[in-house]
Design a protein around this motif. Structure first.
Motif, PDB file in Angstrom:
ATOM      1  N   VAL A 176       0.742  -1.076   0.010  1.00  0.00           N
ATOM      2  CA  VAL A 176       0.003   0.076   0.084  1.00  0.00           C
ATOM      3  C   VAL A 176       1.074   1.242   0.074  1.00  0.00           C
ATOM      4  N   GLU A 177       1.044   1.911  -1.123  1.00  0.00           N
ATOM      5  CA  GLU A 177       1.829   2.902  -1.305  1.00  0.00           C
ATOM      6  C   GLU A 177       1.855   4.170  -0.071  1.00  0.00           C
ATOM      7  N   GLY A 178       2.748   4.356   0.423  1.00  0.00           N
ATOM      8  CA  GLY A 178       3.005   5.327   1.486  1.00  0.00           C
ATOM      9  C   GLY A 178       2.521   5.014   2.935  1.00  0.00           C
ATOM     10  N   ARG A 179       2.293   3.559   3.078  1.00  0.00           N
ATOM     11  CA  ARG A 179       1.896   2.966   4.495  1.00  0.00           C
ATOM     12  C   ARG A 179       2.618   1.813   4.702  1.00  0.00           C
ATOM     13  N   PRO A 180       2.924   1.763   5.993  1.00  0.00           N
ATOM     14  CA  PRO A 180       3.610   0.338   6.367  1.00  0.00           C
ATOM     15  C   PRO A 180       2.527  -0.899   6.154  1.00  0.00           C
ATOM     16  N   VAL A 181       3.155  -2.044   6.139  1.00  0.00           N
ATOM     17  CA  VAL A 181       2.429  -3.359   6.075  1.00  0.00           C
ATOM     18  C   VAL A 181       3.106  -4.302   7.195  1.00  0.00           C
ATOM     19  N   PHE A 182       2.184  -4.514   8.196  1.00  0.00           N
ATOM     20  CA  PHE A 182       2.717  -5.543   9.095  1.00  0.00           C
ATOM     21  C   PHE A 182       2.269  -6.899   9.037  1.00  0.00           C
ATOM     22  N   GLU A 199       4.880  -4.688  17.111  1.00  0.00           N
ATOM     23  CA  GLU A 199       5.196  -3.831  16.288  1.00  0.00           C
ATOM     24  C   GLU A 199       4.038  -2.880  15.831  1.00  0.00           C
ATOM     25  N   ILE A 200       2.796  -3.448  15.589  1.00  0.00           N
ATOM     26  CA  ILE A 200       1.862  -2.677  15.508  1.00  0.00           C
ATOM     27  C   ILE A 200       1.288  -2.025  16.489  1.00  0.00           C
ATOM     28  N   ALA A 201       1.659  -2.284  17.967  1.00  0.00           N
ATOM     29  CA  ALA A 201       1.387  -1.460  18.938  1.00  0.00           C
ATOM     30  C   ALA A 201       2.227  -0.401  18.993  1.00  0.00           C
ATOM     31  N   ASP A 202       3.542  -0.573  18.571  1.00  0.00           N
ATOM     32  CA  ASP A 202       4.723   0.252  18.558  1.00  0.00           C
ATOM     33  C   ASP A 202       4.140   1.352  17.534  1.00  0.00           C
ATOM     34  N   PHE A 203       3.705   1.245  16.427  1.00  0.00           N
ATOM     35  CA  PHE A 203       3.314   1.982  15.560  1.00  0.00           C
ATOM     36  C   PHE A 203       2.146   2.964  15.911  1.00  0.00           C
ATOM     37  N   ILE A 204       1.120   2.220  16.827  1.00  0.00           N
ATOM     38  CA  ILE A 204      -0.129   3.015  17.014  1.00  0.00           C
ATOM     39  C   ILE A 204       0.397   4.070  17.891  1.00  0.00           C
ATOM     40  N   LEU A 205       1.134   3.694  18.997  1.00  0.00           N
ATOM     41  CA  LEU A 205       1.679   4.441  20.065  1.00  0.00           C
ATOM     42  C   LEU A 205       2.413   5.530  19.559  1.00  0.00           C
ATOM     43  N   ALA A 206       3.321   5.313  18.737  1.00  0.00           N
ATOM     44  CA  ALA A 206       3.927   6.460  18.176  1.00  0.00           C
ATOM     45  C   ALA A 206       3.244   7.525  17.409  1.00  0.00           C
ATOM     46  N   GLU A 207       2.325   6.984  16.555  1.00  0.00           N
ATOM     47  CA  GLU A 207       1.261   7.783  15.682  1.00  0.00           C
ATOM     48  C   GLU A 207       0.500   8.757  16.603  1.00  0.00           C
ATOM     49  N   LEU A 208       0.311   8.259  18.032  1.00  0.00           N
ATOM     50  CA  LEU A 208      -0.680   9.141  18.702  1.00  0.00           C
ATOM     51  C   LEU A 208       0.371   9.839  19.698  1.00  0.00           C
ATOM     52  N   GLY A 209       1.672   9.760  19.728  1.00  0.00           N
ATOM     53  CA  GLY A 209       2.497  10.254  20.514  1.00  0.00           C
ATOM     54  C   GLY A 209       2.419   9.787  22.162  1.00  0.00           C
ATOM     55  N   LEU A 210       2.160   8.437  22.372  1.00  0.00           N
ATOM     56  CA  LEU A 210       1.835   8.047  23.483  1.00  0.00           C
ATOM     57  C   LEU A 210       3.309   7.169  23.811  1.00  0.00           C
TER      58      LEU A 210
END
Length: 164
Positions: free
Chosen positions: A140-146, A153-164
């Motif tokens: 998916v262009e411009g988006r990570p695929v897990f 890894e998905i939790a890391d991504f979500i928390l980083a996106e939200l600044g948590l």
């Protein structure tokens, strides 16, 4: 309160991913609540129980409480289904609310995807889908695929996106 969604078509692995994310993120010390959209009529009550009888008699809300938990049941009767922001306003403050469903709402989301369902990806046509969790290689262009099971890894991504 931060909000992040998990979306996908039926049998794509949304509920399993939600369950693993809740365990992973609460295990890191965050307070997490969830909202799950149901496309069908459901009942959390049991026919014949006092609380059920109260609702059947016409009560708009019934709060069932014990020393372990409480549940507030609100009968919509003929009212419209509440929108996600209204539901969020009813929740106690937490670090993160994970939302299963509500794919058309504007909050950020990760898409659960299983090739065996035969459905197309939602992500290419929806910029609110910020990443894909898949059981098969996809792009998916411009988006990570897990990997669908790469919960940390998905939790890391979500928390980083939200600044948590």
């Amino acid at each position: 309160m931060k909000v992040y969604g998990v979306v996908g078509w039926k049998n794509a692995g949304k509920t399993g991913l939600m369950e693993r994310l809740v365990a992973e993120i609460t295990g890191r010390g965050y307070c997490v609540s969830t909202i799950k959209h149901a496309h069908h009529v459901f009942d959390v009550d049991q026919r014949g129980k006092d609380s059920f009888r109260h609702r059947e008699a016409g009560a708009k809300e019934v709060l069932l409480a014990s020393r372990k938990r409480f549940a507030l049941m609100h009968e919509l009767r003929e009212d419209a289904e509440p929108e996600l922001p209204e539901l969020l306003s009813k929740m106690s403050p937490v670090d993160l609310v994970l939302v299963e469903g509500y794919k058309r709402d504007p909050h950020p989301k990760v898409e659960a995807f299983r090739a065996e369902t035969g459905n197309a990806l939602i992500a290419p046509d929806d910029p609110t889908v910020r990443a894909v969790a898949s059981d098969t290689p996809v792009t998916v262009e411009g988006r990570p695929v897990f990997d669908l099971n790469a919960t940390a890894e998905i939790a890391d991504f979500i928390l980083a996106e939200l600044g948590l």
